[in-house]
Design an enzyme around this catalytic site. Sequence first.
Site, PDB file in Angstrom:
ATOM      1  N   TYR A 128       0.953  -1.341  -0.118  1.00  0.00           N
ATOM      2  CA  TYR A 128      -0.050  -0.069  -0.158  1.00  0.00           C
ATOM      3  C   TYR A 128       0.908   1.228  -0.072  1.00  0.00           C
ATOM      4  O   TYR A 128       0.388   2.334  -0.213  1.00  0.00           O
ATOM      5  CB  TYR A 128      -0.806  -0.080   1.250  1.00  0.00           C
ATOM      6  N   HIS A 187      -9.134   1.475  -5.444  1.00  0.00           N
ATOM      7  CA  HIS A 187      -8.261   0.665  -4.884  1.00  0.00           C
ATOM      8  C   HIS A 187      -6.840   1.094  -5.108  1.00  0.00           C
ATOM      9  O   HIS A 187      -6.388   1.425  -6.153  1.00  0.00           O
ATOM     10  CB  HIS A 187      -8.430  -0.724  -5.199  1.00  0.00           C
TER      11      HIS A 187
HETATM   12  C1  DQA Z   1      -7.876  -2.145  -1.001  1.00  0.00           C
HETATM   13  C2  DQA Z   1      -7.778  -3.512  -1.457  1.00  0.00           C
HETATM   14  C3  DQA Z   1      -8.490  -4.679  -0.387  1.00  0.00           C
HETATM   15  O1  DQA Z   1      -8.300  -5.878  -0.981  1.00  0.00           O
HETATM   16  C4  DQA Z   1      -7.960  -4.547   0.836  1.00  0.00           C
HETATM   17  O2  DQA Z   1      -8.951  -5.444   1.731  1.00  0.00           O
HETATM   18  C5  DQA Z   1      -7.808  -3.239   1.483  1.00  0.00           C
HETATM   19  C6  DQA Z   1      -7.447  -2.097   0.563  1.00  0.00           C
HETATM   20  C7  DQA Z   1      -6.939  -1.420  -1.796  1.00  0.00           C
HETATM   21  O3  DQA Z   1      -7.097  -0.225  -1.498  1.00  0.00           O
HETATM   22  O4  DQA Z   1      -5.883  -1.849  -2.446  1.00  0.00           O
HETATM   23  O5  DQA Z   1      -7.920  -3.093   2.548  1.00  0.00           O
HETATM   24  O6  DQA Z   1      -9.149  -1.603  -1.009  1.00  0.00           O
END
Ligand code: DQA
Length: 155
Positions: free
Chosen positions: A26, A101
């Site tokens: 992330y 995402h």
């Molecule tokens: C997310 C992707 C999801 O699978 C995960 O549970 C997250 C973050 C993303 O921003 O990449 O918490 O939404």
Amino acid sequence: MSDRLPVYVLNGPNLNLLGVREPDIYGRETLADVQALCERAAGDATVVFRQTNHEGELIDWVHEAREKASALVINAAGYTHTSVALLDALKTLTIPVVECHLSNPAARERFRHRSYVSAVAAGVVSGFGPFSYELAVRAALRLAQERRAAADRSV
Ligand code: DQA
């Protein structure tokens, strides 16, 4: 409906830990950095930017967006893959919804491949880190503007 209403950017569980949570996936930027990016991307438009770890609160905010937003950008995080209740709430909206995402869930574990949000989203932006949000806000504003232009033409 008016494109002068704010764009809502709603964030689901664990995104408050952005910057320290699984940085290899992330990144190192915080949610405050992402908020600043969204506000820059929105230009003159107002952004209502929120995060919660609670499914019910996220749903309450979706309901609020029905009346108060011109468009919705949503990163429902883990609830993306699990929440029928969130999908039901999103189905009550008539404003454009853009799913967002940081990572690309389609390239990750199998349980992340299903998104309940995608069923109602005009489009999905994923895999570009915080830049996903910038693109999603721009798309949401464009869609809201197009809706307003169409409404103006029909009167
Ligand atoms: C997310 C992707 C999801 O699978 C995960 O549970 C997250 C973050 C993303 O921003 O990449 O918490 O939404």
